[in-house]
Design an enzyme around this catalytic site. Structure first.
Site, short mmCIF file in Angstrom:
data_model
loop_
_atom_site.label_atom_id
_atom_site.label_comp_id
_atom_site.label_asym_id
_atom_site.label_seq_id
_atom_site.Cartn_x
_atom_site.Cartn_y
_atom_site.Cartn_z
N GLU A 96 0.82 -1.21 0.00
CA GLU A 96 0.00 0.00 0.00
C GLU A 96 0.86 1.26 0.00
O GLU A 96 1.93 1.30 0.59
CB GLU A 96 -0.91 0.00 1.24
CG GLU A 96 -1.86 -1.17 1.23
CD GLU A 96 -2.92 -1.11 2.31
OE1 GLU A 96 -2.89 -0.17 3.14
OE2 GLU A 96 -3.78 -1.98 2.30
N CYS A 109 3.20 8.51 1.11
CA CYS A 109 3.68 7.67 2.19
C CYS A 109 4.00 6.29 1.60
O CYS A 109 3.11 5.60 1.10
CB CYS A 109 2.59 7.59 3.26
SG CYS A 109 3.04 6.58 4.67
N CYS A 116 5.73 -6.49 7.89
CA CYS A 116 6.79 -5.96 8.76
C CYS A 116 7.12 -7.01 9.81
O CYS A 116 6.24 -7.73 10.28
CB CYS A 116 6.33 -4.67 9.44
SG CYS A 116 7.64 -3.83 10.37
N CYS A 120 5.55 -4.13 16.59
CA CYS A 120 5.06 -3.13 17.53
C CYS A 120 3.61 -3.48 17.89
O CYS A 120 2.80 -3.77 17.01
CB CYS A 120 5.14 -1.73 16.93
SG CYS A 120 6.82 -1.28 16.46
N CYS A 123 0.52 -1.52 16.20
CA CYS A 123 0.54 -1.25 14.75
C CYS A 123 -0.15 -2.37 13.98
O CYS A 123 0.07 -3.55 14.27
CB CYS A 123 1.99 -1.11 14.28
SG CYS A 123 2.13 -0.91 12.49
N GLY A 166 6.32 -1.56 6.79
CA GLY A 166 7.70 -2.04 6.88
C GLY A 166 8.63 -1.14 7.66
O GLY A 166 8.30 -0.01 8.02
N SER A 198 11.48 6.86 8.39
CA SER A 198 11.04 6.73 9.77
C SER A 198 11.44 5.35 10.29
O SER A 198 11.26 4.35 9.59
CB SER A 198 9.52 6.91 9.84
OG SER A 198 9.04 6.71 11.14
N SER A 221 10.66 6.66 15.86
CA SER A 221 9.41 6.37 16.56
C SER A 221 9.72 6.07 18.02
O SER A 221 10.14 4.97 18.36
CB SER A 221 8.70 5.20 15.89
OG SER A 221 8.37 5.56 14.56
N CYS A 340 -1.67 6.60 9.84
CA CYS A 340 -0.45 6.00 10.41
C CYS A 340 -0.76 4.67 11.07
O CYS A 340 -1.64 4.57 11.93
CB CYS A 340 0.16 6.88 11.50
SG CYS A 340 0.43 8.56 11.03
#
Ligand code: SAH
Length: 358
Positions: A96, A109, A116, A120, A123, A166, A198, A221, A340
């Site tokens: 995406e 973005c 990933c 986290c 997420c 990712g 990031s 982050s 996000c």
């Protein structure tokens, strides 16, 4: 070089690789440089139409190579004008990319991996696990495909953030190969200062990036105010603890006027108390830093809740009083699952159907 494979994609090859490709077809290296400009500077999409190349080279190229962008498989448009693109890669993996128009500029973005591995807890991409790294061509392909879909002209003002799916620092070689082509004036010509990577805090990747003069901006982050809390939210903190992470930040070279950027997702009752804000200010003391506060984007699979607005404002105030610039990042595309941390390859939910394919 896969010179024998029919349909091999040219997108992702850098200048040197294209020079060698030209030479492998019996042409001088400068033909490869012409091809490079055609691919990235002019964003040509048809080998047969590259009339600045000699005919013989064009035909030899067309026999074995093609210019292929990821296929737009779905598109979800938000009330706020942003759009989430579902892109299908050549091996049918889907990723995406999010398009966010603002008054003066457009921000894309980008994803650096399919899925990933970082896990986290808050997420949604983490729920997918890691499928695979993206190649430089697939990273560039996201920019090229969305620019084409949106009719963004070459050299219009574009910002890029690696905040999609990712962890970019776990795919640094391909990310940086793409960044070099993105920033090259003969390539896509996007200034370095308009590109941000990031990271969840992959310390060796940060140290490697620090040595690269072609590094984009880096955002960290942070998301927690002490080791224990961070480990609970981001298990990667066991491997690269906050203390080491902040050390790597301190060592990371800043350009004039640049600041260390920390992202902090505010989770109600978890990391959003006054005491948290005071601790964050303490952690960042003496650094040229700023904090972007991100209201949590919730979803049904995870139990975290966004902080109420008055908490967000109080948190911001406490940082500002301690001389740390703090900004509240307005999440775009919440209604289409594009905000996000919401990227999870989820299909359409109610209301999205009407916006598909438009
Ligand atoms: N792996 C990189 C880039 C992708 S995440 C990184 O960790 O930075 C991009 C940003 O989205 C990170 O700051 C992350 O903390 C934040 N994020 C993840 N899930 C979120 C959610 N559900 N709501 C708000 N922000 C989220």
């Amino acid at each position: 070089m896969n010179a024998g494979i029919s349909g091999h994609n040219l997108v992702g090859l850098d200048r040197q690789e294209l020079e060698r490709l030209a030479q492998s077809l019996g042409k001088p290296a400068y033909r490869g440089r012409q091809l490079y400009r055609a691919l990235y500077h002019r964003r040509e999409r048809d080998v047969a139409a590259l009339t600045d190349l000699d005919r013989n080279f064009r035909q030899a190229l067309a026999a074995h190579y093609e210019i292929t962008y990821p296929d737009v498989q779905g598109k979800f448009i938000s009330k706020d004008g942003s759009a989430r693109y579902l892109l299908r890669l050549q091996d049918n993996t889907t990723i995406e990319t999010v398009y966010m128009p603002e008054e003066e500029r457009i921000t894309l973005c980008l994803s650096s991996q399919a899925g990933c591995a970082v896990a986290c807890r808050f997420c949604f991409t983490a729920l997918l696990g890691l499928q695979r790294n993206l190649s430089a061509g697939e990273i560039l392909g996201q920019v090229l495909a969305v620019a084409k879909a949106r009719e963004i002209a070459p050299r219009s003002r574009l910002n890029l953030v690696f905040m999609g799916m990712g962890e970019p620092l776990l795919n640094l070689t391909q990310v940086m190969k793409a960044v070099r082509i993105l920033t090259d004036p003969q390539g896509l010509g996007i200034p370095l200062r308009r590109i941000t990577i990031s990271t969840a805090g992959i310390v060796p990747g940060m140290r490697e990036l620090a040595r690269d003069p072609g590094r984009p901006k880096l955002a960290i982050s942070l998301n927690a105010s002490n080791e224990e809390q961070r480990t609970e939210l981001m298990p990667i903190n066991r491997k690269y603890p906050l203390r080491e992470l902040l050390g790597a930040c301190r060592d990371y070279p800043l350009r004039p006027r640049e600041r260390h950027t920390f992202e902090y997702v505010l989770l109600s009752g978890f990391n959003d108390t006054d005491a948290d804000a005071v601790r964050v200010a303490e952690l960042l003391r003496g650094m040229r830093a700023k904090v972007n506060l991100i209201p949590y984007n919730p979803g049904s699979e995870l139990h975290y809740r966004p902080s109420p607005l008055e908490r967000v404002l109080a948190f911001q105030q406490l940082l500002r009083e301690r001389d740390i610039p703090a900004y509240i990042r307005i999440s775009r595309g919440q209604d289409i699952g594009a905000a996000c941390g919401q990227l999870r390859l989820e299909g359409m939910r109610t209301g999205d159907l009407a916006s598909q394919g438009g």
